[in-house]
Design an enzyme around this catalytic site. Structure first.
Site, mmCIF file in Angstrom:
data_model
loop_
_atom_site.group_PDB
_atom_site.id
_atom_site.type_symbol
_atom_site.label_atom_id
_atom_site.label_comp_id
_atom_site.label_asym_id
_atom_site.label_seq_id
_atom_site.Cartn_x
_atom_site.Cartn_y
_atom_site.Cartn_z
ATOM 1 N N GLN A 101 47.489 -55.041 21.386
ATOM 2 C CA GLN A 101 47.161 -55.375 20.006
ATOM 3 C C GLN A 101 48.418 -55.739 19.215
ATOM 4 O O GLN A 101 48.397 -56.631 18.367
ATOM 5 C CB GLN A 101 46.439 -54.201 19.339
ATOM 6 C CG GLN A 101 46.143 -54.378 17.857
ATOM 7 C CD GLN A 101 45.173 -55.516 17.575
ATOM 8 O OE1 GLN A 101 44.378 -55.887 18.422
ATOM 9 N NE2 GLN A 101 45.270 -56.080 16.379
ATOM 10 N N GLU A 102 49.506 -55.068 19.503
ATOM 11 C CA GLU A 102 50.743 -55.311 18.760
ATOM 12 C C GLU A 102 51.425 -56.616 19.174
ATOM 13 O O GLU A 102 51.899 -57.365 18.322
ATOM 14 C CB GLU A 102 51.716 -54.136 18.959
ATOM 15 C CG GLU A 102 51.309 -52.859 18.251
ATOM 16 C CD GLU A 102 51.465 -52.969 16.733
ATOM 17 O OE1 GLU A 102 52.050 -53.948 16.246
ATOM 18 O OE2 GLU A 102 50.992 -52.051 16.036
ATOM 19 N N SER A 103 51.500 -56.891 20.465
ATOM 20 C CA SER A 103 52.356 -58.010 20.907
ATOM 21 C C SER A 103 51.794 -58.856 22.037
ATOM 22 O O SER A 103 52.473 -59.779 22.488
ATOM 23 C CB SER A 103 53.700 -57.452 21.379
ATOM 24 O OG SER A 103 53.533 -56.741 22.606
ATOM 25 N N TYR A 145 42.123 -53.500 13.414
ATOM 26 C CA TYR A 145 43.156 -53.073 14.363
ATOM 27 C C TYR A 145 42.614 -51.992 15.310
ATOM 28 O O TYR A 145 42.708 -52.113 16.541
ATOM 29 C CB TYR A 145 44.320 -52.551 13.539
ATOM 30 C CG TYR A 145 45.536 -52.050 14.267
ATOM 31 C CD1 TYR A 145 46.568 -52.911 14.610
ATOM 32 C CD2 TYR A 145 45.696 -50.701 14.549
ATOM 33 C CE1 TYR A 145 47.716 -52.440 15.233
ATOM 34 C CE2 TYR A 145 46.834 -50.213 15.170
ATOM 35 C CZ TYR A 145 47.846 -51.098 15.514
ATOM 36 O OH TYR A 145 48.979 -50.623 16.121
#
Length: 484
Positions: A314-316, A441
């Site tokens: 999810q972040e990168s 998120y």
């Protein structure tokens, strides 16, 4: 003409009377000895036969779970007895166990079938809509006539085969294959691989599994909805059946049954097929490079490594040199301050970033109120990882102001988007926040985590994805021929 009409109506009337007899036991039967309920109360447990499927009963991260497991557990509690589960192979095995008295109750995605001998059925628990699914590589079937000439699969005894047999009355050339040796996910996977053009499953089953099979699409609804029911022995009295019906009525009336249905089958279709396909490709191509680091961080922090991997995606998208316009960097997208707090000296080093992100998530989780229990505690920690603890606390305050439970993620996630509205953020300490983002998120991380759990489960239990499990016969299907 009249004789023909009477001949046509007679089987319809017979089926209707049979249905009433199954669902509404008469007063004479209610005075007979209730052997089943008496035996259950004497031995202090109820014996339930079920199936190990995602929509029925399975072992989750925190123990047994599943829609029908949740219901039968409540039923056992209402009788003040223990619950004993026997997970058998197929629907026919469940019904046989009910008929011969080995099971007090059968709960296994059973559809109401008035013609089934030796069985009493409960009131309907939920509606189940048969649906045609198909491989994306073929022209989309949109009408029953489009099924002619396709290789179609269904589960024997599930009710979806009955929908095909009903269709065969108007399309006698229709043919398909049935099996009772596999499960719904096996059928969907076979359609995914192109081994079948299409299959007939229930819509809620496909909705629960669709993200795991991005090359399978829903076609059209087939026939009328069917009723999910429980099965009871016909010759053991009706007190147990009546107790089950009372529980079902109470859950319907209180709204709790709708809440359970929404919890298990009500996922939004927010992660589209293209996203699922991309995620699975990245899981195959990128994740293996970092899997050892995620597992090491999981051992150090107590998180499931697949949850940490889902967070990293999810972040990168598992890119170790990712950089945002706001200056957060690395696979876990850490700020300079956060990196310093958790001892990360190089944010672009993937091992350091993964360890640092896991450590920071653990730190955030530890600062949540003790009243928050799992799994809500993890979801709130993830939200705070994204939006900050201060804003999460503000959302909890708004939750209280609205009469919700500040320790339940289901309530707090409704309040988080209100941090974007002046009416609400002006009343809390940390002010404005893009509160809708942490809701999406957490939602995405949960879905990525589900997919990774599925892949990991498949790898451990059914060998590698894409390989046939040779413990099953290669063709465990029987062909249902046309009726020309």
């Amino acid at each position: 003409m009249l004789d023909a009409l009477l001949r046509y109506m007679r089987p319809v009337a017979t089926a209707f009377v049979a249905l009433l007899a199954l669902l509404i036991p008469d007063n004479r039967t209610s005075h007979e000895p209730d052997a089943a309920l008496s035996a259950i109360l004497s031995r202090d447990f109820i014996q339930v036969f079920t199936r190990n499927t995602p929509t029925t009963y399975y072992e989750g991260r925190h123990g047994p779970t599943g829609f029908e497991y949740d219901l039968v557990r409540r039923f056992a509690e209402s009788l003040d007895v223990s619950l004993s589960l026997n997970s058998v192979g197929n629907i026919g095995d469940v019904l046989s166990a009910v008929r011969d008295g080995r099971a007090d109750l059968g709960a296994a995605t059973l559809s109401l079938d008035p013609a089934e001998p030796g069985i009493l059925y409960s009131r309907p628990i939920m509606s189940m809509q048969p649906m045609v699914i198909y491989h994306r590589g073929i022209p989309a079937p949109t009408t029953p006539e489009d099924l002619l000439g396709l290789d179609i699969a269904a589960l024997r005894g599930s009710g979806t085969g009955r929908a095909l047999r009903d269709l065969q009355k108007s399309l006698p050339e229709l043919t398909w294959q049935e099996t009772d040796e596999l499960e719904v996910t096996d059928l969907i996977e076979m359609v995914e691989k192109g081994e079948f053009d299409a299959a007939v499953v229930y819509a809620h089953q496909f909705k629960l599994n669709r993200l795991f099979f991005p090359d399978v699409e829903n076609g059209f609804m087939l026939g009328a909805p069917q009723s999910l029911v429980w099965a009871f022995p016909k010759d053991s009295g009706v007190a147990l059946l009546q107790a089950a019906n009372r529980l079902i009525d109470r859950l319907h009336a209180s709204g709790q049954l709708d809440e359970l249905i929404a919890r298990y089958f009500g996922h939004d279709d927010y992660l589209e097929y293209v996203g699922a396909r991309l995620f699975i490709r990245h899981a195959q191509a990128r994740l293996p490079r970092y899997e050892a680091a995620f597992k090491e961080a999981a051992r150090d922090t107590g998180f499931d490594w697949k949850l940490l991997a889902a967070l990293g995606y999810q972040e990168s998208h598992w890119k170790p040199r990712a950089t945002s316009p706001t200056g957060v960097r690395g696979l876990m997208m850490l700020t300079n301050d956060t990196a310093a707090e958790v001892g990360v000296t190089n944010r672009l080093d993937p091992e350091q970033s993964i360890e640092g992100g896991a450590t920071y998530l653990l730190h955030v989780k530890g600062r949540l109120q003790e009243e928050i229990t799992e799994p809500d505690r993890t979801w709130m920690a993830l939200a705070a990882y994204n939006v900050g603890l201060g804003h999460l606390y503000d959302a909890q305050k708004i939750t209280e102001m609205q009469g919700g439970d500040p320790y339940k993620w289901a309530d707090v996630r409704k309040a988080l988007p209100l941090l974007q509205k002046r009416k609400w953020y002006s009343q809390v300490r940390h002010g404005y926040a893009r509160g809708g983002e942490p809701v999406i998120y957490v939602r995405n991380i949960r879905r990525y985590y589900e997919i990774l759990n599925y892949v990991d489960r498949s790898r451990r239990q059914f060998h590698h994805l894409g390989e046939r499990d040779d413990t099953f016969p290669q063709t465990p299907f029987n062909t249902v021929p046309p009726v020309l």
